[in-house]
Design a protein around this motif. Structure first.
Motif, mmCIF file in Angstrom:
data_model
loop_
_atom_site.group_PDB
_atom_site.id
_atom_site.type_symbol
_atom_site.label_atom_id
_atom_site.label_comp_id
_atom_site.label_asym_id
_atom_site.label_seq_id
_atom_site.Cartn_x
_atom_site.Cartn_y
_atom_site.Cartn_z
ATOM 1 N N LYS A 57 0.806 -1.344 -0.091
ATOM 2 C CA LYS A 57 0.006 0.054 -0.040
ATOM 3 C C LYS A 57 0.798 1.132 -0.239
ATOM 4 N N SER A 58 2.038 1.416 0.785
ATOM 5 C CA SER A 58 2.824 2.703 0.828
ATOM 6 C C SER A 58 3.838 2.392 -0.200
ATOM 7 N N CYS A 59 4.448 1.386 -0.533
ATOM 8 C CA CYS A 59 5.459 1.053 -1.522
ATOM 9 C C CYS A 59 5.137 0.193 -2.610
ATOM 10 N N PRO A 60 4.231 0.792 -3.460
ATOM 11 C CA PRO A 60 3.806 -0.235 -4.729
ATOM 12 C C PRO A 60 4.760 0.003 -5.749
ATOM 13 N N LEU A 61 5.576 -1.157 -5.833
ATOM 14 C CA LEU A 61 6.778 -1.210 -7.082
ATOM 15 C C LEU A 61 6.345 -0.834 -8.507
ATOM 16 N N LEU A 62 6.947 -0.020 -9.088
ATOM 17 C CA LEU A 62 6.582 0.072 -10.537
ATOM 18 C C LEU A 62 7.727 -0.252 -11.331
ATOM 19 N N ASP A 63 8.852 0.081 -10.880
ATOM 20 C CA ASP A 63 10.059 -0.239 -11.799
ATOM 21 C C ASP A 63 11.473 -0.578 -10.830
ATOM 22 N N VAL A 64 12.385 -1.225 -11.047
ATOM 23 C CA VAL A 64 13.549 -1.371 -10.416
ATOM 24 C C VAL A 64 14.525 -1.346 -11.520
ATOM 25 N N THR A 65 15.721 -0.666 -11.297
ATOM 26 C CA THR A 65 16.701 -0.649 -12.347
ATOM 27 C C THR A 65 17.688 -1.713 -12.006
ATOM 28 N N GLU A 66 18.639 -2.112 -12.975
ATOM 29 C CA GLU A 66 19.738 -2.739 -12.666
ATOM 30 C C GLU A 66 20.731 -2.114 -11.785
ATOM 31 N N PRO A 67 21.477 -2.962 -11.142
ATOM 32 C CA PRO A 67 22.667 -2.367 -10.392
ATOM 33 C C PRO A 67 23.399 -1.667 -11.122
ATOM 34 N N GLY A 68 23.587 -0.202 -10.749
ATOM 35 C CA GLY A 68 24.768 0.644 -11.566
ATOM 36 C C GLY A 68 23.647 1.622 -12.501
ATOM 37 N N SER A 69 22.674 0.879 -13.117
ATOM 38 C CA SER A 69 21.930 1.749 -14.016
ATOM 39 C C SER A 69 20.950 2.826 -13.418
ATOM 40 N N TYR A 70 20.898 3.962 -14.037
ATOM 41 C CA TYR A 70 19.881 4.891 -13.877
ATOM 42 C C TYR A 70 18.830 5.166 -14.763
ATOM 43 N N ARG A 71 18.559 4.073 -15.537
ATOM 44 C CA ARG A 71 17.706 4.076 -16.691
ATOM 45 C C ARG A 71 16.718 3.334 -16.237
ATOM 46 N N PRO A 72 15.367 4.077 -15.925
ATOM 47 C CA PRO A 72 14.210 3.083 -15.441
ATOM 48 C C PRO A 72 13.506 2.511 -16.864
ATOM 49 N N SER A 73 14.060 1.204 -17.175
ATOM 50 C CA SER A 73 13.583 0.472 -18.293
ATOM 51 C C SER A 73 12.278 0.507 -18.546
ATOM 52 N N ARG A 74 11.371 0.236 -17.569
ATOM 53 C CA ARG A 74 9.893 -0.083 -17.771
ATOM 54 C C ARG A 74 9.175 1.215 -17.876
ATOM 55 N N LEU A 75 9.656 2.243 -17.141
ATOM 56 C CA LEU A 75 8.715 3.771 -16.910
ATOM 57 C C LEU A 75 9.171 4.527 -18.281
ATOM 58 N N ALA A 76 10.404 4.753 -18.289
ATOM 59 C CA ALA A 76 10.874 5.746 -19.242
ATOM 60 C C ALA A 76 12.505 5.316 -19.586
#
Length: 263
Positions: A57-76
């Motif tokens: 409820k408080s932390c619904p996950l939308l995307d997680v990056t690969e370690p070291g990556s600052y690109r959120p591949s699912r969201l943008a």
């Protein structure tokens, strides 16, 4: 104040990257999903992933990056989490040490970014159904409060649930429950209505994060679980470093709100 509501997410992110937008993002890029940000070193990433799964409820996950990556591949996939939020907070050993506009200099090769659903996403359908949003009307940051509702612990991570509040008439509150229930990926339905003292909030006029808003006669406060919860958890759990968005200063993704509706 310039109206950013009709601009595409990528256009607003460009202005944020150029630091032409440095404040809260509520109402911007209407129809595009907004997200809370948490960045941790890889040593704490698995614990936090489990924390999110235990506290959806408080932390619904939308995307997680690969370690070291600052690109959120699912969201943008072309976005840069280091520079495309208006403001960031740096927590070291549980202490808020800095608030900055760009975290490129803080980025490390083993960092993992977590993007969590944000209640700003369901504000557009609320407005479309004629339900006023007070903090937008008053051009303020949404009020947020620490509660006495404990999160489910995972590894080192534990602490209180944070809620965001929107005052409404009882009739609008019922409709808001119906609407936000369709968006479980962005906190879903409220977790409390009415008397704030029942969830440990002593003074509704003094939010822990954001700004207070007017509550008119005949209105009740309506509380949703909030993605600022990890910041309260950081203060209690004390990871060596946690980087987050500043409250109200979200990541605006390329995902459409309609993709998150379950109905």
């Amino acid at each position: 104040m310039k109206d950013y509501s009709s601009m595409k997410a990528a256009e607003v992110r460009k202005l944020i990257r150029q630091q032409k937008i440095t404040g809260q993002t509520s109402g911007m890029s209407k129809g595009f999903t907004q997200a809370n940000l948490v960045i941790l070193k890889q040593e704490h990433a698995l614990d936090f992933l489990l924390f999110c799964q235990r506290n959806p409820k408080s932390c619904p996950l939308l995307d997680v990056t690969e370690p070291g990556s600052y690109r959120p591949s699912r969201l943008a996939e072309k976005a840069d989490l280091r520079s495309e939020l208006p403001s960031y907070r740096i927590y070291k050993d549980g202490v808020l040490t800095e608030e900055v506009k760009d975290i490129t200099d803080y980025w490390e090769d083993d960092m993992v970014g977590f993007l969590l659903g944000c209640s700003f996403t369901f504000e557009a359908p609320l407005l479309d159904n004629g339900i006023p949003i007070r903090h937008i009307e008053e051009n303020r940051n949404v009020p947020m409060y620490k509660t006495d509702i404990a999160c489910n612990q995972a590894g080192i991570f534990q602490g209180p649930t944070v809620v965001s509040m929107r005052p409404m008439t009882a009739q609008d509150a019922i409709r808001a429950i119906q609407i936000t229930t369709r968006f479980p990926a962005v906190h879903g339905a409220p977790i409390h209505l009415g008397d704030p003292s029942l969830i440990g909030i002593d003074d509704i006029s003094k939010p822990d994060f954001g700004e207070s808003v007017t509550i008119n006669e005949g209105e009740i406060p309506v509380f949703w679980a909030c993605g600022v919860t990890p910041q309260a958890v950081a203060m209690e759990s004390k990871p060596s470093i946690m980087i987050t968005h500043s409250p109200g200063c979200m990541f605006i993704s390329d995902m459409k709100d309609s993709e998150l509706s379950v109905l």
